[in-house]
Design a protein around this motif. Structure first.
Motif, short mmCIF file in Angstrom:
data_model
loop_
_atom_site.label_atom_id
_atom_site.label_comp_id
_atom_site.label_asym_id
_atom_site.label_seq_id
_atom_site.Cartn_x
_atom_site.Cartn_y
_atom_site.Cartn_z
N ASP A 60 0.84 -1.30 0.12
CA ASP A 60 0.00 -0.12 -0.10
C ASP A 60 0.90 1.32 0.02
OD1 ASP A 60 -2.31 -1.47 -0.15
OD2 ASP A 60 -2.75 -1.36 1.92
N ARG A 61 2.01 1.42 0.79
CA ARG A 61 3.03 2.55 0.74
C ARG A 61 3.35 2.60 -0.67
NH1 ARG A 61 5.77 0.16 5.54
NH2 ARG A 61 4.13 0.35 7.23
N ALA B 257 0.92 4.03 -2.84
CA ALA B 257 0.77 5.61 -2.53
C ALA B 257 1.89 6.47 -3.00
CB ALA B 257 0.40 5.71 -0.98
N ASN C 195 1.75 6.89 -6.86
CA ASN C 195 0.58 7.67 -7.27
C ASN C 195 0.80 8.89 -6.79
OD1 ASN C 195 -1.06 5.86 -8.18
ND2 ASN C 195 -2.18 5.08 -6.25
N ALA C 196 1.74 9.27 -6.10
CA ALA C 196 2.04 10.73 -5.59
C ALA C 196 2.91 11.41 -6.72
CB ALA C 196 2.87 10.71 -4.28
#
Length: 102
Positions: free
Chosen positions: A94-95, A98, A101-102
């Protein structure tokens, strides 16, 4: 004459001492080689043990995920540990998502 005999005895003792020293040095070399061989064997065996432990861990994981009857099914602590690891992996994934996607 007495002095010559005394010197001769000292020389004989010196030769004996040198001969013993050479024997001890040869034995020392032999023992060092044996020690190196044993250390290599220990390292190889430790590697084998580590590999077998990893295989056992994988077998336990596979048995747990497949729901087969095994020792892993009876080991509640093992199941908790595996669930914890899976949760940690999911959090790490998940990290990473993320960050992408950043």
């Amino acid at each position: 004459m007495v002095l010559e005999q005394y010197i001769q005895r000292i020389e004989e003792k010196l030769h004996l001492l040198l001969k013993k020293m050479q024997q001890v040095q040869a034995e020392n070399v032999s023992l060092r080689e044996e020690l190196n061989t044993r250390q290599q064997q220990i390292q190889e065996q430790q590697g084998m043990i580590q590999g077998l432990e990893e295989k056992l861990q994988m077998v336990k994981i596979a048995a747990t995920t497949q729901g087969t009857h095994s020792l892993a099914e009876d080991d509640e602590a093992f199941r908790k540990e595996i669930k914890g690891k899976i949760n940690d992996y999911i959090k790490e994934i998940d990290r990473c998502i993320a960050l992408l996607n950043a």
